[in-house]
Design a protein around this motif. Structure first.
Motif, short mmCIF file in Angstrom:
data_model
loop_
_atom_site.label_atom_id
_atom_site.label_comp_id
_atom_site.label_asym_id
_atom_site.label_seq_id
_atom_site.Cartn_x
_atom_site.Cartn_y
_atom_site.Cartn_z
N VAL A 14 0.85 -1.19 0.00
CA VAL A 14 0.00 0.00 0.00
C VAL A 14 0.89 1.24 0.00
N PHE A 15 1.96 1.19 0.78
CA PHE A 15 2.87 2.33 0.88
C PHE A 15 3.49 2.68 -0.48
N THR A 16 4.03 1.68 -1.18
CA THR A 16 4.68 1.96 -2.47
C THR A 16 3.66 2.38 -3.53
N THR A 17 2.45 1.83 -3.47
CA THR A 17 1.43 2.21 -4.43
C THR A 17 0.95 3.64 -4.17
N LEU A 18 0.73 3.96 -2.91
CA LEU A 18 0.25 5.29 -2.54
C LEU A 18 1.28 6.36 -2.89
N PHE A 19 2.53 6.14 -2.51
CA PHE A 19 3.55 7.16 -2.72
C PHE A 19 4.32 6.97 -4.03
N GLY A 20 3.88 6.00 -4.82
CA GLY A 20 4.39 5.90 -6.18
C GLY A 20 3.73 6.93 -7.09
N GLU A 21 2.66 7.58 -6.57
CA GLU A 21 2.01 8.67 -7.30
C GLU A 21 2.76 9.96 -7.01
N LYS A 22 3.13 10.68 -8.06
CA LYS A 22 3.99 11.85 -7.92
C LYS A 22 3.44 12.87 -6.92
N LYS A 23 2.16 13.17 -6.98
CA LYS A 23 1.58 14.18 -6.10
C LYS A 23 1.78 13.80 -4.64
N ASN A 24 1.48 12.54 -4.31
CA ASN A 24 1.63 12.08 -2.93
C ASN A 24 3.09 12.05 -2.51
N LEU A 25 3.95 11.66 -3.44
CA LEU A 25 5.38 11.59 -3.13
C LEU A 25 5.94 12.97 -2.81
N CYS A 168 1.07 16.29 5.56
CA CYS A 168 0.87 15.41 4.40
C CYS A 168 -0.37 14.57 4.64
N SER A 169 -1.44 14.88 3.92
CA SER A 169 -2.70 14.16 4.13
C SER A 169 -2.57 12.68 3.78
N SER A 170 -1.75 12.36 2.78
CA SER A 170 -1.56 10.96 2.40
C SER A 170 -0.85 10.18 3.49
N LEU A 171 0.18 10.79 4.08
CA LEU A 171 0.92 10.14 5.15
C LEU A 171 0.06 10.00 6.40
N SER A 172 -0.69 11.06 6.71
CA SER A 172 -1.61 11.01 7.84
C SER A 172 -2.66 9.93 7.63
N GLY A 173 -3.22 9.88 6.41
CA GLY A 173 -4.23 8.88 6.10
C GLY A 173 -3.68 7.47 6.15
N MET A 202 -12.80 5.31 4.27
CA MET A 202 -13.53 5.92 3.16
C MET A 202 -14.72 6.73 3.67
N SER A 203 -15.41 6.21 4.69
CA SER A 203 -16.58 6.92 5.23
C SER A 203 -16.18 8.21 5.92
N ARG A 204 -14.91 8.28 6.38
CA ARG A 204 -14.43 9.49 7.06
C ARG A 204 -13.57 10.35 6.15
N ASN A 205 -13.64 10.06 4.84
CA ASN A 205 -12.93 10.85 3.83
C ASN A 205 -11.42 10.80 4.00
N ILE A 206 -10.93 9.65 4.47
CA ILE A 206 -9.49 9.44 4.63
C ILE A 206 -8.99 8.59 3.45
N LEU A 207 -8.07 9.12 2.68
CA LEU A 207 -7.53 8.45 1.49
C LEU A 207 -8.65 7.99 0.55
N VAL A 208 -9.76 8.72 0.56
CA VAL A 208 -10.94 8.23 -0.14
C VAL A 208 -10.71 8.06 -1.64
N TYR A 209 -10.02 9.01 -2.29
CA TYR A 209 -9.79 8.89 -3.74
C TYR A 209 -8.91 7.67 -4.03
N PHE A 210 -7.92 7.44 -3.19
CA PHE A 210 -6.99 6.33 -3.39
C PHE A 210 -7.68 5.00 -3.14
#
Length: 278
Positions: A14-25, A168-173, A202-210
């Motif tokens: 999950v970590f490599t997939t999430l932060f493999g996206e340039k914006k999150n990285l 960092c919302s992605s790291l927090s999520g 997802m219900s709390r809007n945490i990493l919901v798009y991902f």
């Protein structure tokens, strides 16, 4: 001693997939480094992917600003050999960034300045920040250290390094998702714990798009990651039991080394020989 059949080869997490996206990285590195990198910043991901080195795979490596190589290894257990592993990673990354002919040029070639970071989110108590040094592993200490490598370790468990993680919302999520799986495991099976954590985030809007885009994939990756953690716990217990059965007199430090060798595929007899336990 029979080896556990769990597949420990490299695969996306999950970590490599999430932060493999340039914006999150960029957002994550901005938070860790304290420097703001806009979305149009040039970044080149150069994560090692050689199948021959699956057991020593780093999570993310990238070049940014045209001068900085960052190696990030996400860990759920503390590995004191991380500086040595990073040294090996660094050499392989530089091989990717240069051609063999460059090494024979008389004029000095420029290489990106390395930086080594570990993001830790395991159960073991650990400070918010700590540095690991390659020189701590040297068997002979010299007045002058001719080779040094420093790994910066940040604890990203929920509630730790709060200022950094909040930037960092992605790291927090990600920290929230991991913490929720761990909490759910106290009252339900692993599969239910993972599925419930994903739905809750997802219900709390945490990493919901991902999570919407990778929902099934994320659940499978989390199941694999936690199954691996559980397998390693069992492996350690088996190694300890085997040592006791063999009547091996062993202290905690050597026991940990014995377990590490066994987990990396070394036979018990060979591990004992290497540690002078026979």
């Amino acid at each position: 001693m029979e080896k556990n059949n769990t597949n420990r080869k490299y695969k996306n997490s999950v970590f490599t997939t999430l932060f493999g996206e340039k914006k999150n990285l960029l957002e994550m590195y901005s938070a860790v480094s304290g420097k703001e990198y806009p979305e149009d910043t040039e970044v080149r991901i150069i994560t090692l992917s050689n199948i021959l080195f699956m057991e020593q795979q780093n999570d993310i490596a990238f070049v940014i600003d045209g001068k900085l190589v960052v190696l990030i290894e996400h860990q759920s257990t503390i590995n004191e050999n991380m500086p040595l592993r990073m040294l090996i990673y660094m050499a392989r990354e530089y091989e990717q960034l240069t051609s063999s002919s460059d090494l024979y040029r008389q004029k000095r070639i420029g290489i990106p300045t390395p930086e080594f970071i570990v993001l830790y989110n395991g159960k073991q108590e650990y400070p918010d920040y700590k540095e690991m040094r390659l020189s701590d592993s040297f068997m002979m200490k010299n007045e002058v250290c001719f080779l040094e490598l420093v790994v910066k370790v940040y604890n990203i468990n929920k509630g730790r390094n709060a200022d950094m993680v909040s930037r960092c919302s992605s790291l927090s999520g990600y920290s929230e998702l991991v913490a929720e799986v761990e909490e759910n495991k106290k009252s339900m099976g692993l599969a239910a714990a993972v599925k419930t954590a994903v739905k809750s985030c997802m219900s709390r809007n945490i990493l919901v798009y991902f999570l919407k885009e990778h929902s099934a994939e994320v659940e499978n990756m989390l199941l694999g990651e936690w199954n691996l953690k559980d397998a390693l716990v069992i492996a350690r217990e088996e190694a300890k039991e085997e040592a006791l059965k063999e009547g091996i007199e062993i202290g905690d430090a050597k026991l940990q080394k014995l377990i590490a060798l066994w987990e990396n595929g070394t036979s018990l007899d060979e591990a004992k020989r290497q540690l002078n336990l026979q």
